[in-house]
Design a protein around this motif. Structure first.
Motif, PDB file in Angstrom:
ATOM      1  N   ASP A  36      17.198 -11.427  13.773  1.00 31.14           N
ATOM      2  CA  ASP A  36      16.614 -11.343  12.433  1.00 31.14           C
ATOM      3  C   ASP A  36      15.141 -10.948  12.474  1.00 31.14           C
ATOM      4  O   ASP A  36      14.411 -11.151  11.504  1.00 31.14           O
ATOM      5  CB  ASP A  36      16.771 -12.687  11.706  1.00 31.14           C
ATOM      6  N   GLY A  37      14.702 -10.403  13.602  1.00 28.74           N
ATOM      7  CA  GLY A  37      13.297 -10.045  13.759  1.00 28.74           C
ATOM      8  C   GLY A  37      12.923  -8.747  13.072  1.00 28.74           C
ATOM      9  O   GLY A  37      13.762  -8.065  12.464  1.00 28.74           O
ATOM     10  N   GLN A  38      11.652  -8.398  13.181  1.00 28.88           N
ATOM     11  CA  GLN A  38      11.152  -7.148  12.603  1.00 28.88           C
ATOM     12  C   GLN A  38      11.765  -5.974  13.356  1.00 28.88           C
ATOM     13  O   GLN A  38      11.608  -5.859  14.571  1.00 28.88           O
ATOM     14  CB  GLN A  38       9.630  -7.114  12.719  1.00 28.88           C
ATOM     15  N   PRO A  39      12.460  -5.070  12.676  1.00 29.91           N
ATOM     16  CA  PRO A  39      13.105  -3.954  13.380  1.00 29.91           C
ATOM     17  C   PRO A  39      12.094  -2.949  13.928  1.00 29.91           C
ATOM     18  O   PRO A  39      11.133  -2.580  13.247  1.00 29.91           O
ATOM     19  CB  PRO A  39      13.984  -3.306  12.311  1.00 29.91           C
ATOM     20  N   VAL A  40      12.321  -2.521  15.172  1.00 31.99           N
ATOM     21  CA  VAL A  40      11.530  -1.446  15.775  1.00 31.99           C
ATOM     22  C   VAL A  40      12.488  -0.527  16.509  1.00 31.99           C
ATOM     23  O   VAL A  40      13.395  -0.979  17.206  1.00 31.99           O
ATOM     24  CB  VAL A  40      10.441  -1.983  16.726  1.00 31.99           C
ATOM     25  N   LEU A 108       9.640  -0.193  12.247  1.00 29.61           N
ATOM     26  CA  LEU A 108       8.494   0.312  12.979  1.00 29.61           C
ATOM     27  C   LEU A 108       9.024   1.368  13.948  1.00 29.61           C
ATOM     28  O   LEU A 108      10.076   1.168  14.565  1.00 29.61           O
ATOM     29  CB  LEU A 108       7.829  -0.836  13.751  1.00 29.61           C
ATOM     30  N   VAL A 109       8.320   2.488  14.081  1.00 31.65           N
ATOM     31  CA  VAL A 109       8.774   3.566  14.967  1.00 31.65           C
ATOM     32  C   VAL A 109       7.790   3.677  16.130  1.00 31.65           C
ATOM     33  O   VAL A 109       6.577   3.785  15.926  1.00 31.65           O
ATOM     34  CB  VAL A 109       8.903   4.902  14.208  1.00 31.65           C
ATOM     35  N   THR A 131       7.610   1.505   8.550  1.00 36.56           N
ATOM     36  CA  THR A 131       6.584   0.489   8.279  1.00 36.56           C
ATOM     37  C   THR A 131       5.299   0.791   9.034  1.00 36.56           C
ATOM     38  O   THR A 131       4.224   0.319   8.663  1.00 36.56           O
ATOM     39  CB  THR A 131       7.080  -0.912   8.668  1.00 36.56           C
ATOM     40  N   GLY A 132       5.394   1.549  10.121  1.00 39.67           N
ATOM     41  CA  GLY A 132       4.228   1.903  10.914  1.00 39.67           C
ATOM     42  C   GLY A 132       4.651   2.718  12.118  1.00 39.67           C
ATOM     43  O   GLY A 132       5.847   2.851  12.403  1.00 39.67           O
ATOM     44  N   GLY A 258      -0.461   6.714   3.891  1.00 39.46           N
ATOM     45  CA  GLY A 258       0.025   5.367   3.581  1.00 39.46           C
ATOM     46  C   GLY A 258       0.736   4.684   4.732  1.00 39.46           C
ATOM     47  O   GLY A 258       1.039   3.499   4.655  1.00 39.46           O
ATOM     48  N   ILE A 259       1.026   5.424   5.797  1.00 35.14           N
ATOM     49  CA  ILE A 259       1.696   4.834   6.964  1.00 35.14           C
ATOM     50  C   ILE A 259       0.628   4.478   8.003  1.00 35.14           C
ATOM     51  O   ILE A 259      -0.076   5.368   8.486  1.00 35.14           O
ATOM     52  CB  ILE A 259       2.727   5.798   7.589  1.00 35.14           C
ATOM     53  N   PRO A 260       0.497   3.203   8.356  1.00 41.09           N
ATOM     54  CA  PRO A 260      -0.476   2.846   9.391  1.00 41.09           C
ATOM     55  C   PRO A 260       0.048   3.228  10.773  1.00 41.09           C
ATOM     56  O   PRO A 260       1.258   3.220  11.013  1.00 41.09           O
ATOM     57  CB  PRO A 260      -0.590   1.325   9.253  1.00 41.09           C
ATOM     58  N   GLY A 261      -0.876   3.574  11.668  1.00 38.47           N
ATOM     59  CA  GLY A 261      -0.441   3.951  13.009  1.00 38.47           C
ATOM     60  C   GLY A 261      -1.501   3.670  14.052  1.00 38.47           C
ATOM     61  O   GLY A 261      -2.700   3.646  13.751  1.00 38.47           O
TER      62      GLY A 261
END
Length: 317
Positions: A36-40, A108-109, A131-132, A258-261
């Motif tokens: 259930d974590g943040q997808p990357v 996140l990519v 997301t980033g 708008g996409i942080p990187g």
């Protein structure tokens, strides 16, 4: 970066699968870390490089849902070393199919080298799904970047490795090394194919890090890896990444608005020199450029590892 980071402990995937993305291609994927974590999602290099277990270790497994996949034609995806139906745009659609298949809304990519190209092209195509971006060794597949590494430039820094790279190509064909290699890598003569594939692959394996790794060069010289790596890389480079314009990625940098990187770039990266990372950073105001002063191109170099994990730690918060 004040704190120095090392790789997270090795983990195994809790789910693996194969996704049919066309009548011809089937891609391998795996999921590890927190269900259930943040997808990357990780975009590996090459093109044609495939994933490795170490790629899971750039993310806190208690916080991230880590998705790795082998792009068309390489790693555990099938058919192996296949060039048909293998373009940047089809890989982007594969990522969307995989995201939908795993019921992920946004992710996140994360990508390095060619993986940075694919990550950027994906984000420009589907910005609402990103997301980033965490990127390493920026490569935008412009002709001058290709020429630097495969025609003249890097050859001045690694003349002994370059001599081995050009050895399979007769002197009268060396003014177009991409074309000369393409003929051999698509030859029906298996022996000729493998000779060219190994020379192509070992050239990159010899130049990626500040300090050479014999273990890496041996792995780059194996038949299975070299054939997919060389054939698919050459196929993409001959076709200019399947982009309509030479500077497609940089020209469309406004689509990253708008996409942080975070960009991690080795100062002494000979494969994808720092100038491209600088140009991307200037064109993409939301990006942060972190220069590693004592590193080349490889994700396995200590400074690069630390920089990448500092970035994923920042994004998990």
């Amino acid at each position: 970066m004040s704190k120095k980071y090392g790789l997270f402990p090795a983990i195994e995937p809790h789910h693996t699968g194969r996704l049919k993305v066309s009548t011809l291609h089937e891609i391998y994927y795996e999921v590890s870390g927190a269900p259930d974590g943040q997808p990357v999602v990780v975009c590996h290099g090459g093109p044609g490089g495939g994933t490795s277990p170490s790629m899971r270790r750039y993310f806190d497994p208690q916080k991230y849902r880590i998705i790795l996949f082998d792009q068309r034609g390489c790693g555990r995806s099938t058919p192996h070393a296949e060039l048909r139906e293998n373009t940047t745009w089809q890989l982007i659609e594969d990522m969307e199919q995989l995201r939908s298949h795993l019921d992920i809304e946004k992710w996140l990519v994360f990508g390095g080298s060619w993986g940075s190209t694919l990550s950027l092209a994906y984000a420009q195509s589907f910005p609402a799904r990103v997301t980033g971006l965490v990127l390493r060794g920026i490569f935008t597949l412009r002709q001058d970047e290709i020429d630097w590494f495969y025609q003249e430039g890097a050859s001045w820094i690694f003349p002994e490795a370059w001599e081995k790279f050009i050895a399979p190509i007769p002197a009268n064909e060396r003014d177009d090394l991409l074309g000369a290699y393409a003929k051999r890598l698509t030859s029906e003569n298996r022996r000729e194919q493998l000779e060219a594939a190994k020379a192509w692959s070992v050239w990159e394996g010899s130049t990626v890090s500040l300090h050479p790794s014999m273990e890496r060069m041996k792995s780059f010289a194996t038949d299975h890896f070299a054939l997919a790596f060389a054939r698919i890389e050459n196929h993409y480079f001959i076709n200019k990444g399947f982009f309509e314009e030479d500077d497609h990625i940089l020209k469309n940098a406004d689509k990253l608005k708008g996409i942080p990187g975070i960009i991690i770039q080795g100062r002494y990266d000979v494969v994808t020199p720092m100038r491209t990372a600088w140009m991307l950073h200037k064109a993409w105001p939301e990006s942060e450029l972190v220069t590693i002063p004592d590193a080349g191109h490889a994700a396995s170099e200590p400074g690069i590892i630390s920089g990448l994990i500092a970035a994923t730690e920042k994004f998990k918060k």
